[in-house]
Design an enzyme around this catalytic site. Structure first.
Site, PDB file in Angstrom:
ATOM      1  N   LYS A 204      -7.988 -28.811  38.150  1.00  0.00           N
ATOM      2  CA  LYS A 204      -8.084 -30.172  38.676  1.00  0.00           C
ATOM      3  C   LYS A 204      -6.954 -30.428  39.679  1.00  0.00           C
ATOM      4  O   LYS A 204      -7.178 -30.902  40.773  1.00  0.00           O
ATOM      5  CB  LYS A 204      -8.019 -31.164  37.516  1.00  0.00           C
ATOM      6  CG  LYS A 204      -8.089 -32.604  37.949  1.00  0.00           C
ATOM      7  CD  LYS A 204      -8.003 -33.542  36.768  1.00  0.00           C
ATOM      8  CE  LYS A 204      -7.728 -34.952  37.245  1.00  0.00           C
ATOM      9  NZ  LYS A 204      -7.510 -35.887  36.152  1.00  0.00           N
ATOM     10  N   GLU A 210      -0.232 -21.076  35.525  1.00  0.00           N
ATOM     11  CA  GLU A 210      -1.021 -19.976  34.962  1.00  0.00           C
ATOM     12  C   GLU A 210      -2.232 -19.659  35.843  1.00  0.00           C
ATOM     13  O   GLU A 210      -2.531 -18.501  36.138  1.00  0.00           O
ATOM     14  CB  GLU A 210      -1.529 -20.341  33.558  1.00  0.00           C
ATOM     15  CG  GLU A 210      -0.465 -20.448  32.488  1.00  0.00           C
ATOM     16  CD  GLU A 210       0.102 -21.849  32.335  1.00  0.00           C
ATOM     17  OE1 GLU A 210       0.124 -22.615  33.336  1.00  0.00           O
ATOM     18  OE2 GLU A 210       0.538 -22.189  31.221  1.00  0.00           O
ATOM     19  N   GLY A 265      -8.709 -33.923  32.379  1.00  0.00           N
ATOM     20  CA  GLY A 265      -8.937 -32.484  32.216  1.00  0.00           C
ATOM     21  C   GLY A 265      -9.744 -32.145  30.968  1.00  0.00           C
ATOM     22  O   GLY A 265     -10.717 -31.385  31.020  1.00  0.00           O
ATOM     23  N   ARG A 266      -9.374 -32.716  29.830  1.00  0.00           N
ATOM     24  CA  ARG A 266     -10.056 -32.376  28.571  1.00  0.00           C
ATOM     25  C   ARG A 266     -11.438 -33.046  28.447  1.00  0.00           C
ATOM     26  O   ARG A 266     -12.107 -32.877  27.433  1.00  0.00           O
ATOM     27  CB  ARG A 266      -9.157 -32.698  27.381  1.00  0.00           C
ATOM     28  CG  ARG A 266      -8.630 -34.116  27.353  1.00  0.00           C
ATOM     29  CD  ARG A 266      -7.493 -34.265  26.351  1.00  0.00           C
ATOM     30  NE  ARG A 266      -6.831 -35.554  26.416  1.00  0.00           N
ATOM     31  CZ  ARG A 266      -5.835 -35.863  27.242  1.00  0.00           C
ATOM     32  NH1 ARG A 266      -5.396 -34.978  28.109  1.00  0.00           N
ATOM     33  NH2 ARG A 266      -5.277 -37.059  27.209  1.00  0.00           N
ATOM     34  N   GLU A 351      -4.495 -33.632  22.244  1.00  0.00           N
ATOM     35  CA  GLU A 351      -3.878 -33.979  23.530  1.00  0.00           C
ATOM     36  C   GLU A 351      -4.109 -35.461  23.845  1.00  0.00           C
ATOM     37  O   GLU A 351      -3.314 -36.090  24.538  1.00  0.00           O
ATOM     38  CB  GLU A 351      -4.415 -33.095  24.668  1.00  0.00           C
ATOM     39  CG  GLU A 351      -3.446 -33.042  25.838  1.00  0.00           C
ATOM     40  CD  GLU A 351      -3.835 -32.054  26.933  1.00  0.00           C
ATOM     41  OE1 GLU A 351      -5.022 -31.991  27.291  1.00  0.00           O
ATOM     42  OE2 GLU A 351      -2.940 -31.355  27.442  1.00  0.00           O
ATOM     43  N   HIS A 382     -13.801 -17.995   2.358  1.00  0.00           N
ATOM     44  CA  HIS A 382     -13.138 -16.859   1.716  1.00  0.00           C
ATOM     45  C   HIS A 382     -11.680 -16.786   2.131  1.00  0.00           C
ATOM     46  O   HIS A 382     -11.046 -15.745   2.005  1.00  0.00           O
ATOM     47  CB  HIS A 382     -13.881 -15.571   2.069  1.00  0.00           C
ATOM     48  CG  HIS A 382     -15.329 -15.662   1.681  1.00  0.00           C
ATOM     49  ND1 HIS A 382     -15.777 -15.370   0.408  1.00  0.00           N
ATOM     50  CD2 HIS A 382     -16.403 -16.093   2.370  1.00  0.00           C
ATOM     51  CE1 HIS A 382     -17.083 -15.590   0.352  1.00  0.00           C
ATOM     52  NE2 HIS A 382     -17.484 -16.041   1.524  1.00  0.00           N
ATOM     53  N   LYS A 510       7.043 -27.517  30.577  1.00  0.00           N
ATOM     54  CA  LYS A 510       6.719 -26.891  31.875  1.00  0.00           C
ATOM     55  C   LYS A 510       7.942 -26.906  32.771  1.00  0.00           C
ATOM     56  O   LYS A 510       8.293 -25.913  33.400  1.00  0.00           O
ATOM     57  CB  LYS A 510       5.624 -27.690  32.593  1.00  0.00           C
ATOM     58  CG  LYS A 510       4.226 -27.438  32.118  1.00  0.00           C
ATOM     59  CD  LYS A 510       3.258 -28.162  33.073  1.00  0.00           C
ATOM     60  CE  LYS A 510       1.906 -28.336  32.445  1.00  0.00           C
ATOM     61  NZ  LYS A 510       0.985 -29.118  33.269  1.00  0.00           N
TER      62      LYS A 510
HETATM   63  O1  G6P Z   1      -7.015 -28.327  35.658  1.00  0.00           O
HETATM   64  P1  G6P Z   1      -5.546 -28.209  35.802  1.00  0.00           P
HETATM   65  O2  G6P Z   1      -4.980 -29.222  36.749  1.00  0.00           O
HETATM   66  O3  G6P Z   1      -5.150 -26.806  36.203  1.00  0.00           O
HETATM   67  O4  G6P Z   1      -4.868 -28.501  34.428  1.00  0.00           O
HETATM   68  C1  G6P Z   1      -5.074 -27.698  33.309  1.00  0.00           C
HETATM   69  C2  G6P Z   1      -4.503 -28.308  32.047  1.00  0.00           C
HETATM   70  O5  G6P Z   1      -3.099 -28.314  32.114  1.00  0.00           O
HETATM   71  C3  G6P Z   1      -2.318 -29.420  31.760  1.00  0.00           C
HETATM   72  O6  G6P Z   1      -1.053 -28.982  31.356  1.00  0.00           O
HETATM   73  C4  G6P Z   1      -2.897 -30.386  30.765  1.00  0.00           C
HETATM   74  O7  G6P Z   1      -2.186 -30.401  29.565  1.00  0.00           O
HETATM   75  C5  G6P Z   1      -4.379 -30.186  30.497  1.00  0.00           C
HETATM   76  O8  G6P Z   1      -4.929 -31.413  30.129  1.00  0.00           O
HETATM   77  C6  G6P Z   1      -5.087 -29.656  31.709  1.00  0.00           C
HETATM   78  O9  G6P Z   1      -6.457 -29.558  31.464  1.00  0.00           O
END
Ligand code: G6P
Length: 545
Positions: A204, A210, A265-266, A351, A382, A510
């Site tokens: 987004k 990453e 994002g979520r 989150e 189990h 971060k």
């Molecule tokens: O889609 P992006 O901007 O790469 O973000 C990816 C993810 O990283 C962040 O740290 C948030 O905690 C997430 O809510 C998000 O979905």
């Protein structure tokens, strides 16, 4: 003290819950309990009768919801009000599954046309890849998609794709890379052919470490296989709300699928972030997924609170978290295709509701989001179910199961279903000392030994669970199921008066991680951190213990 815990209803709930009899008794008192405490909506059936509730509990819980102005808050979300007050954003994932003729206003403009345009762009792309019209740099059709993203840009596409495995287009496979650990991408790329591989980069913000690092490594790998810079446009596409940054990065403008600030994002799998899903299952099935979610949106927006499935589930969670001291909630999917769902709901809920201040910045004096975890049944029976049955923590459980299997085979599904129902029954009724002793009546043990073993076999019961059923796992029922949990999360946040749509807690780690990376990159000893962090960085730099 905040107003919430001072309210008459809150105090009445505290007094009421401590007096409620054991669920065994509640079932014995009311033969209509199942009929009265079950609800059907959007292809889903919820049995919530195995909870520590009676009519009075429900009345108090719905009063709490009314006092929190829940109905108004639901309307505000659907209307595009700026309810994410710390990021000054509307929260409109529901617009992504709206009907083309709807009008939904965000920041003064109707956003439905751009949602529809993006769906049309996705449809064209999906058709071209699935049909083999989209060719790689040597003229071959695409056989493998590598989806690169993390958090909300990873879990949704991965788990929904996994869940919809029976609907996959023959001839296409998808691999998901999230972790910055090179092992993830290296293992995924092993055995892939660059000529037939398509990379979908999902971010987004287009700024996540990453995802950027993995995409650059994917590009290096692609070029190292013999492709050239000009070939990249045939093999790399991006999904982002930051189109400018994606173009700057080198993505071909035609290969960028947009999304928007008003999608968290979520909550984004319904946007172009769902492109890997659409590539695998086709656009008709992707639209069926959206339609299932839309049906749940309609139910949520228009159903009175006592019959409203997400509201019922949310209020039950509030009951356990705030009035029974429960700090954890388990999701148990009795369907192998849904094995990833607990991880998806974990991100969604933790989150969103892992917060400690209310919207106006007041510290809360009550529990907010619980720890969400889980796994697939019957495997967990189990393993960790022991703690559910006899541990000291109270862990409400959601059992989720389709009535029909995609793989009907012998007695498998009957056994799966009987285990699912047997578990909810055992959690509810437990086993008394007298029952445990009676079970040992034919054993050769002497009386004191029988008593000892019986004591260990006692299960207190009265452990709450919901059972969620659907006819079959389809794109539509899956869409409704995920939207159900999204709205359940929203309702809890509304009761707790928190912002369920920001995530400031992920930022500090971060930031500090970036500082450390700079030190490692500059090959400098760390001296200015705390002694533990200095030592860890320096140990890493030395590379051996
Ligand atoms: O889609 P992006 O901007 O790469 O973000 C990816 C993810 O990283 C962040 O740290 C948030 O905690 C997430 O809510 C998000 O979905």
């Amino acid at each position: 003290m905040t107003k919430l815990t001072q309210s008459t209803t809150w105090k009445a709930l505290q007094a009421h819950t401590s007096q409620l009899p054991h669920m065994r008794e509640l079932f014995a008192q009311n033969p209509q309990r199942f009929e009265q405490m079950s609800v059907k909506a959007c292809g889903l059936f919820l049995d919530y009768s195995k909870n520590r509730i009676n009519d009075d509990t429900l009345e108090l819980l719905f009063s709490l919801a009314k006092e929190a102005n829940l109905t108004e808050k639901i309307a505000a979300m659907f209307n595009g009000d700026v309810i994410n007050n710390t990021e000054h954003r509307a929260v409109l994932h529901t617009a992504l599954r709206s009907k083309a003729e709807q009008e939904i206003i965000a920041e003064g403009a109707n956003i439905v046309p751009e949602v529809q345009q993006t769906l049309a762009k996705m449809a064209g792309f999906v058709e071209s890849v699935q049909s083999g019209q989209w060719k790689g740099y040597t003229g071959k059709a695409i056989t493998d998609v590598v989806s690169i993203g993390i958090g909300g840009s990873f879990l949704g596409p991965k788990i929904v794709s996994q869940a919809l495995r029976p609907y996959w287009h023959a001839g296409l496979n998808c691999h998901f890379v999230a972790n910055v650990d090179a092992t993830s991408i290296c293992e995924k790329l092993k055995g892939l052919n660059a000529e037939t591989t398509l990379f979908v980069m999902s971010s987004k913000s287009f700024g996540t470490q990453e995802t950027l690092t993995n995409t650059l490594s994917a590009k290096d790998w692609f070029l190292a296989q013999g492709a050239t810079q000009q070939d990249i446009a045939k093999h790399f596409v991006a999904v982002t709300s930051n189109v400018a940054k994606a173009t700057e990065f080198g993505m071909d403008a035609n290969n960028i699928f947009p999304m928007w600030d008003w999608v968290g994002g979520r909550y984004s799998l319904w946007s172009a972030i769902g492109l890997p899903i659409a590539l695998l299952v086709g656009m008709d099935n992707f639209k069926a997924l959206l339609d299932g979610a839309h049906q749940m949106d309609e139910h949520f927006a228009n159903t009175p609170l006592p019959q409203n499935m997400p509201v019922i589930m949310a209020m039950l969670s509030v009951l356990y978290g705030n009035f029974h001291g429960s700090q954890s909630h388990v999701i148990l999917t009795y369907d192998h295709y849904l094995r990833g769902l607990p991880a998806y709901f974990q991100q969604l809920d933790m989150e969103s509701n892992g917060k400690s201040v209310t919207l106006d910045g007041t510290d809360v004096d009550y529990s907010t989001g619980p720890v969400i975890w889980g796994g697939e049944g019957t495997n967990g029976q189990h393993a960790y179910h022991q703690l559910l049955h006899q541990g000291t923590a109270l862990i409400p459980a959601d059992f989720i199961m389709p009535l029909q299997s995609h793989n009907p085979l012998g007695e498998h599904h009957d056994q799966l279903a009987s285990n699912c129902f047997g578990q909810t029954q055992a959690l509810m009724q437990g086993r008394t000392f007298a029952e445990a002793l009676a079970e040992l009546s034919n054993s050769k043990l002497d009386e004191p030994q029988k008593a000892l073993i019986a004591k260990h076999k006692v299960m207190s019961g009265n452990k709450p669970s919901n059972t969620l059923l659907m006819d079959k796992l389809t794109p539509t029922t899956l869409g409704a199921l995920i939207a159900l949990y999204e709205h359940r999360t929203f309702v809890q946040g509304a009761i707790w008066q928190i912002n369920s749509f920001d995530q400031w807690g992920v930022e500090l780690g971060k930031q500090l991680g970036n500082d450390v990376l700079e030190r490692i990159g500059a090959d400098l000893d760390a001296t200015e951190l705390d002694s533990s962090s200095n030592a860890l960085v320096n140990l890493y730099r030395q590379g051996k213990l």
